[in-house]
Design a protein around this motif. Structure first.
Motif, PDB file in Angstrom:
ATOM      1  N   SER A  83      -5.929  18.203   2.271  1.00  0.00           N
ATOM      2  CA  SER A  83      -6.318  16.828   2.587  1.00  0.00           C
ATOM      3  C   SER A  83      -7.511  16.430   1.738  1.00  0.00           C
ATOM      4  CB  SER A  83      -6.681  16.700   4.070  1.00  0.00           C
ATOM      5  OG  SER A  83      -7.884  17.396   4.334  1.00  0.00           O
ATOM      6  N   ILE A  84      -7.659  15.108   1.585  1.00  0.00           N
ATOM      7  CA  ILE A  84      -8.869  14.555   0.978  1.00  0.00           C
ATOM      8  C   ILE A  84      -9.357  13.455   1.905  1.00  0.00           C
ATOM      9  CG2 ILE A  84      -7.563  12.950  -0.510  1.00  0.00           C
ATOM     10  CD1 ILE A  84      -9.819  13.267  -2.607  1.00  0.00           C
ATOM     11  N   MET A 116       0.859  -1.181   0.000  1.00  0.00           N
ATOM     12  CA  MET A 116       0.000   0.000   0.000  1.00  0.00           C
ATOM     13  C   MET A 116       0.901   1.238   0.000  1.00  0.00           C
ATOM     14  SD  MET A 116      -2.832  -1.294   2.757  1.00  0.00           S
ATOM     15  CE  MET A 116      -4.005   0.000   2.366  1.00  0.00           C
ATOM     16  N   THR A 117       0.441   2.304  -0.690  1.00  0.00           N
ATOM     17  CA  THR A 117       1.228   3.538  -0.729  1.00  0.00           C
ATOM     18  C   THR A 117       1.281   4.139   0.674  1.00  0.00           C
ATOM     19  OG1 THR A 117       0.237   3.918  -2.898  1.00  0.00           O
ATOM     20  CG2 THR A 117       1.573   5.695  -1.983  1.00  0.00           C
ATOM     21  N   GLY A 118       2.503   4.454   1.137  1.00  0.00           N
ATOM     22  CA  GLY A 118       2.655   5.149   2.410  1.00  0.00           C
ATOM     23  C   GLY A 118       2.845   6.635   2.160  1.00  0.00           C
ATOM     24  N   THR A 119       3.944   6.962   1.486  1.00  0.00           N
ATOM     25  CA  THR A 119       4.245   8.357   1.174  1.00  0.00           C
ATOM     26  C   THR A 119       4.715   8.456  -0.271  1.00  0.00           C
ATOM     27  OG1 THR A 119       5.044   8.605   3.435  1.00  0.00           O
ATOM     28  CG2 THR A 119       5.560  10.383   1.934  1.00  0.00           C
ATOM     29  N   LEU A 120       4.300   9.517  -0.929  1.00  0.00           N
ATOM     30  CA  LEU A 120       4.692   9.736  -2.320  1.00  0.00           C
ATOM     31  C   LEU A 120       5.177  11.177  -2.428  1.00  0.00           C
ATOM     32  CD1 LEU A 120       4.594   8.325  -5.125  1.00  0.00           C
ATOM     33  CD2 LEU A 120       2.304   9.275  -5.405  1.00  0.00           C
ATOM     34  N   THR A 121       6.410  11.367  -2.922  1.00  0.00           N
ATOM     35  CA  THR A 121       6.955  12.718  -3.086  1.00  0.00           C
ATOM     36  C   THR A 121       7.286  12.949  -4.548  1.00  0.00           C
ATOM     37  OG1 THR A 121       7.905  12.648  -0.871  1.00  0.00           O
ATOM     38  CG2 THR A 121       8.763  14.328  -2.353  1.00  0.00           C
ATOM     39  N   TYR A 172      -0.399   8.869   2.690  1.00  0.00           N
ATOM     40  CA  TYR A 172      -1.612   8.055   2.625  1.00  0.00           C
ATOM     41  C   TYR A 172      -1.896   7.453   3.991  1.00  0.00           C
ATOM     42  CZ  TYR A 172      -1.463   8.776  -2.385  1.00  0.00           C
ATOM     43  OH  TYR A 172      -1.466   9.363  -3.625  1.00  0.00           O
ATOM     44  N   ARG A 173      -2.989   7.891   4.631  1.00  0.00           N
ATOM     45  CA  ARG A 173      -3.335   7.457   5.988  1.00  0.00           C
ATOM     46  C   ARG A 173      -4.209   6.216   6.017  1.00  0.00           C
ATOM     47  NH1 ARG A 173       0.810   9.627   8.229  1.00  0.00           N
ATOM     48  NH2 ARG A 173       0.753  11.875   8.559  1.00  0.00           N
ATOM     49  N   ARG A 174      -5.140   6.144   5.089  1.00  0.00           N
ATOM     50  CA  ARG A 174      -6.057   4.992   5.035  1.00  0.00           C
ATOM     51  C   ARG A 174      -6.734   4.981   3.671  1.00  0.00           C
ATOM     52  NH1 ARG A 174     -11.198   6.508   5.348  1.00  0.00           N
ATOM     53  NH2 ARG A 174     -11.653   8.618   6.022  1.00  0.00           N
ATOM     54  N   PRO A 175      -7.279   3.822   3.265  1.00  0.00           N
ATOM     55  CA  PRO A 175      -7.963   3.769   1.971  1.00  0.00           C
ATOM     56  C   PRO A 175      -9.209   4.666   1.990  1.00  0.00           C
ATOM     57  CG  PRO A 175      -7.524   1.554   2.839  1.00  0.00           C
ATOM     58  CD  PRO A 175      -7.274   2.519   3.957  1.00  0.00           C
ATOM     59  N   ALA A 222      -8.116  10.848   4.600  1.00  0.00           N
ATOM     60  CA  ALA A 222      -7.476   9.659   4.026  1.00  0.00           C
ATOM     61  C   ALA A 222      -6.062   9.966   3.533  1.00  0.00           C
ATOM     62  CB  ALA A 222      -8.318   9.109   2.879  1.00  0.00           C
ATOM     63  N   VAL A 223      -5.898  11.125   2.898  1.00  0.00           N
ATOM     64  CA  VAL A 223      -4.592  11.513   2.356  1.00  0.00           C
ATOM     65  C   VAL A 223      -4.305  12.969   2.744  1.00  0.00           C
ATOM     66  CG1 VAL A 223      -3.123  11.619   0.290  1.00  0.00           C
ATOM     67  CG2 VAL A 223      -5.087  10.045   0.336  1.00  0.00           C
ATOM     68  N   GLU A 224      -3.099  13.202   3.272  1.00  0.00           N
ATOM     69  CA  GLU A 224      -2.646  14.555   3.588  1.00  0.00           C
ATOM     70  C   GLU A 224      -1.576  14.944   2.579  1.00  0.00           C
ATOM     71  OE1 GLU A 224      -2.863  14.218   8.470  1.00  0.00           O
ATOM     72  OE2 GLU A 224      -0.992  13.856   7.394  1.00  0.00           O
ATOM     73  N   ALA A 225      -1.512  16.225   2.242  1.00  0.00           N
ATOM     74  CA  ALA A 225      -0.540  16.673   1.247  1.00  0.00           C
ATOM     75  C   ALA A 225       0.104  17.983   1.657  1.00  0.00           C
ATOM     76  CB  ALA A 225      -1.216  16.846  -0.111  1.00  0.00           C
TER      77      ALA A 225
END
Lengths: 223, 223
Positions: free
Chosen positions: B185-186, A149-154, B157-160, B193-196
């Motif tokens: 975030s989304i 599963m994707t953890g972090t993407l830069t 990516y925190r969770r699906p 679920a995802v932080e940016a």
């Protein structure tokens, strides 16, 4: 969370359906492009719209209640035609065809991105580069031998990428226990436009080795 | 590099065309979804395909040679109907409608993501989250008062995130000279679920202040 669906369609029938689904989705991709670029009169656009609505009604006479998901049969064939990047049946997907060298942990893909993938004028949308990179990196991290599963993407944006032919490269940079670090790039004949580093994780509940995987895991890296 | 196109279509006519283009693209989005989910017989899929091809031919009788680009008129109206995330005429775009509070440097958007945005079974593709985040972050960094380009984008990516209704939030974290740091975030009703985090740059050749911008700059943050 929906999971992988066991589907006993024989591989030969899956292959044949895939051809038909790909043909239809290919035409729908063409329609997406034509919708963006057409300059015909309003009345004609609305007449075409009525035609589209009629075709939708024909397709919906029999349909799945939700998304396509990932399906697999006992012969080891799996398919995810709805995937937003590689799905043969998804007109949003270019679709990306990824060549994997799982032994060396490397992957590559080439694709032509048209008007539908535009961000800045004439350029590939930065988020589209991220979308394609996420897919190739996830597949490469998984190597089709473990669930990741994707953890972090830069993503590092070096220069704008014009619409047209693009190439993606991806490789495993390091592996340690349940952590897989992957690097990748997207660019064209003029060089790399976006570089990416991704940390992918094998979830604690998932096995590390290929021979311990549950059935249907194979395409789990997709997305 | 193609740039912004000055187009003297009066705003009222642009608004009307936008409605028509949006209507057609909405139906094409519906067709993308139906193509993924349909289970009708092969022959019917191929018959529908022939129908799609006929509609494409009608649209292509008059069309732009390339992508839609970004257009603007002297009244200050600009439009980028081909944008892959917010383009009204692009069936790949959900399309995202972003609410901006430019005074506070905050933005938000809500959208329902269907079968076309699938990655893992039943889940939003991780790259689709990246695509939508890149767009809202670019627009927020620009604040429609300066031209910005994505420098670096980091996604955690925190969770699906299940397909269905999702919400995006974005805010300017800091600004210093030509560097703007944006966070976003989304997620959905169950949380983020995802932080940016994104670093956006005002290019050295571009002015920093709104009143020094060239004509047509306004939508430059898109993508």
């Amino acid at each position: 969370m929906e999971m992988f669906v066991h589907d006993e369609t024989p591989t030969a029938a899956v292959d044949q359906r895939e051809q038909v689904v790909s043909a239809l989705a290919g035409s729908v991709r063409d329609l997406v492009d034509a919708t963006i670029r057409s300059t015909v009169a309003d009345e004609e656009l609305l007449a075409v719209r009525a035609g589209v609505d009629a075709l939708v009604a024909r397709l919906r006479t029999e349909q799945r209640p939700g998304p396509a998901g990932v399906r697999y049969n006992s012969e080891g064939r799996s398919w995810s035609w709805g995937n937003a990047v590689v799905g043969h049946g998804n007109a949003i997907a270019p679709p990306l065809a990824i060549d994997h060298d799982t032994e060396r942990g490397r992957s590559r893909a080439e694709v032509v991105l048209g008007a539908a993938y535009e961000g800045p004028p004439g350029m590939v949308h930065g988020g589209v580069s991220a979308l394609l990179l996420d897919q190739i990196m996830g597949e490469t991290a998984s190597g089709f031998k473990r669930l990741t599963m994707t953890g972090t993407l830069t993503l590092r944006y070096r220069r704008p990428l014009p619409l047209g032919p693009v190439a993606l490269e991806c490789w495993i940079a390091s592996e340690a226990g349940r952590k897989v670090t992957v690097e990748a790039s997207i660019g064209n004949a003029d060089g790399v436009a976006v570089e990416a580093t991704g940390l992918f994780l094998v979830p604690r509940w998932a096995p590390l080795a290929a021979d311990e995987q549950p059935e249907g895991w194979r395409r789990s890296a997709e997305g």
